[in-house]
Design a protein around this motif. Structure first.
Motif, PDB file in Angstrom:
ATOM      1  N   ASN A 181      20.430  18.073 -15.668  1.00  0.00           N
ATOM      2  CA  ASN A 181      21.297  17.223 -16.489  1.00  0.00           C
ATOM      3  C   ASN A 181      22.607  17.883 -16.916  1.00  0.00           C
ATOM      4  O   ASN A 181      23.302  17.355 -17.786  1.00  0.00           O
ATOM      5  CB  ASN A 181      20.533  16.780 -17.743  1.00  0.00           C
ATOM      6  CG  ASN A 181      19.337  15.914 -17.417  1.00  0.00           C
ATOM      7  OD1 ASN A 181      19.461  14.717 -17.189  1.00  0.00           O
ATOM      8  ND2 ASN A 181      18.157  16.531 -17.393  1.00  0.00           N
ATOM      9  N   GLN A 183      25.461  17.959 -15.766  1.00  0.00           N
ATOM     10  CA  GLN A 183      26.691  17.181 -15.589  1.00  0.00           C
ATOM     11  C   GLN A 183      26.927  16.211 -16.749  1.00  0.00           C
ATOM     12  O   GLN A 183      28.010  15.637 -16.855  1.00  0.00           O
ATOM     13  CB  GLN A 183      26.637  16.418 -14.269  1.00  0.00           C
ATOM     14  CG  GLN A 183      26.695  17.322 -13.035  1.00  0.00           C
ATOM     15  CD  GLN A 183      26.384  16.586 -11.761  1.00  0.00           C
ATOM     16  OE1 GLN A 183      25.229  16.392 -11.406  1.00  0.00           O
ATOM     17  NE2 GLN A 183      27.426  16.150 -11.068  1.00  0.00           N
ATOM     18  N   LEU A 184      25.918  16.034 -17.588  1.00  0.00           N
ATOM     19  CA  LEU A 184      26.030  15.145 -18.742  1.00  0.00           C
ATOM     20  C   LEU A 184      26.498  15.930 -19.966  1.00  0.00           C
ATOM     21  O   LEU A 184      26.362  17.157 -20.007  1.00  0.00           O
ATOM     22  CB  LEU A 184      24.673  14.504 -19.035  1.00  0.00           C
ATOM     23  CG  LEU A 184      24.020  13.715 -17.889  1.00  0.00           C
ATOM     24  CD1 LEU A 184      22.637  13.236 -18.317  1.00  0.00           C
ATOM     25  CD2 LEU A 184      24.900  12.545 -17.467  1.00  0.00           C
ATOM     26  N   GLY A 245      30.742  18.447 -15.210  1.00  0.00           N
ATOM     27  CA  GLY A 245      30.231  18.336 -16.576  1.00  0.00           C
ATOM     28  C   GLY A 245      31.180  18.810 -17.653  1.00  0.00           C
ATOM     29  O   GLY A 245      30.866  18.714 -18.848  1.00  0.00           O
ATOM     30  N   GLN A 247      34.403  18.580 -20.064  1.00  0.00           N
ATOM     31  CA  GLN A 247      35.043  17.441 -20.700  1.00  0.00           C
ATOM     32  C   GLN A 247      36.569  17.494 -20.628  1.00  0.00           C
ATOM     33  O   GLN A 247      37.237  16.520 -20.959  1.00  0.00           O
ATOM     34  CB  GLN A 247      34.604  17.354 -22.171  1.00  0.00           C
ATOM     35  CG  GLN A 247      33.105  17.199 -22.348  1.00  0.00           C
ATOM     36  CD  GLN A 247      32.557  15.981 -21.613  1.00  0.00           C
ATOM     37  OE1 GLN A 247      32.970  14.861 -21.887  1.00  0.00           O
ATOM     38  NE2 GLN A 247      31.628  16.204 -20.692  1.00  0.00           N
TER      39      GLN A 247
END
Length: 283
Positions: A181, A183-184, A245, A247
Motif C-alpha cells: 500500500n 503508493q497510498l 506515492g 504527494q
C-alpha cells in the motif's frame, strides 16, 4: 568470508563481485543498486524482500533486484553461500528475456528450478577471476554470468517464491501492509490500524525488528518504485513521483537525492537503456 555490515551506508555500491558469504540474520534491511544472485550450496536463506518472506533452498540459484529493501530474517545451516552482484546497467544491457527483466524490476525473488550441477564450480571460478584483478578474466566472468542469466530465464519459477501469510509475525504483517500500500497516503496510525496494533507499539516493534522506522520503510518502497519507473519508462518525473506515492515533486526530489545521492533525472540518464524510438523525458 563476508557477512553483512550493519554500518554499511545505504546504496553504497558493491559493483561487479562474486564472493562467499556467511549466513547471518540482518538487523536491518540492505539496499544497493545491483542485481543480486545467491547460490545456496547447503541449507537455506529466508529474506524479507519487499514485505514478503521468500526462501532460497539448497542447490537453487535465486535472483532479485537489491534496490528493493531486503533482509535475511532466517537461515538453516551455517555453510557459506555465494553472492554475485551485477550492476543494474549491465543487467539491462544483457539482452535477457523481457519477462524476466520486468519481474525482477517489479520486486520478485526468482529461483531457477532447473538445478545446474556446474553452478558451484562456475561461482568458485568467478570468485577467483575477480580476485585476480586481471581485466581479461573479469571480462570472461561477465560474459559467463550473462550466459548463466540467459539459461536462468528458461528455468525460472512461474511465480514468486513466497510463503503463506499465515506464518507472518506481527512485524512482518506491518512490512507486508506497507509493501502492498505504499503508493497510498500512509501514516503510522493507518498502518498500525490495518494490522490491529496500537501505533506506539507498532512503531517500536517495527524499529526493534527491522532496525528502521515505519516512515523510512515507506520511503524506501516509494523510492524503489520510482527507480523502476525511471529505468523502464519515459514518464515525466512529476508523474513518477505521484505514482510512487509522494504527494509533491519537491518531497520526491528531496527523498530521492538523500537516498540515491543523485537527482531522479541523473539516475535516469545513468541507468535507462538508450532507445531512439522513445521520446526523451522532458521533466
Amino acid at each position: 568470508m563476508k557477512q553483512f555490515d550493519i554500518k554499511r551506508p545505504e546504496f553504497s555500491p558493491y559493483g561487479f563481485t562474486c564472493e562467499s558469504w556467511t549466513p547471518t540474520r540482518m538487523t536491518r534491511p540492505d539496499r544497493h543498486n545491483e542485481i543480486e544472485l545467491n547460490l545456496m550450496m547447503a541449507g537455506s536463506l529466508t529474506y524479507l524482500l519487499g514485505g514478503q518472506r521468500t526462501t532460497i533452498e539448497t542447490g537453487r540459484l535465486g535472483m532479485f533486484w537489491a534496490a528493493i529493501p531486503h533482509q535475511i530474517v532466517e537461515f538453516q545451516g551455517d555453510a557459506p553461500y555465494f553472492v554475485v552482484t551485477l550492476p543494474l546497467g549491465e543487467f539491462l544491457r544483457a539482452g535477457l528475456n523481457p519477462t524476466l527483466v520486468q519481474r525482477i524490476l517489479q520486486g520478485e525473488l526468482l529461483t531457477d528450478m532447473a538445478q545446474v550441477g556446474s553452478d558451484e564450480r562456475m561461482f568458485r571460478r568467478w570468485e577467483q577471476d575477480l580476485q585476480s584483478n586481471e581485466p581479461v578474466l573479469e571480462r570472461a566472468a561477465q560474459l559467463e554470468v550473462q550466459a548463466r542469466l540467459l539459461r536462468f530465464a528458461r528455468g525460472m519459477t512461474t511465480t514468486a517464491v513466497t510463503s503463506s501469510a499465515m506464518v507472518l509475525s506481527r512485524a512482518d504483517k506491518l512490512a507486508c501492509y506497507i509493501a502492498q500500500n505504499y503508493q497510498l497516503p500512509l501514516t503510522s496510525q493507518s498502518i498500525a490500524d490495518a494490522v490491529g496494533l496500537h501505533p506506539n507499539y507498532a512503531m517500536d516493534l517495527f524499529r526493534r525488528t527491522f532496525g528502521t522506522t515505519i516512515t523510512a520503510f515507506v520511503v524506501q518502497h516509494r523510492i524503489s518504485h520510482a527507480q523502476r519507473l525511471l529505468v523502464t519508462t519515459h514518464d515525466a518525473i512529476l508523474n513518477i513521483a505521484l505514482a510512487s506515492g509522494f504527494q509533491s515533486l519537491s518531497r520526491f526530489n528531496e527523498a530521492f537525492k538523500s537516498t540515491c545521492r543523485c537527482s531522479p533525472r541523473d539516475y535516469r540518464k545513468a541507468h535507462q537503456p538508450a532507445d531512439a524510438s522513445q521520446p526523451s523525458p522532458t521533466r
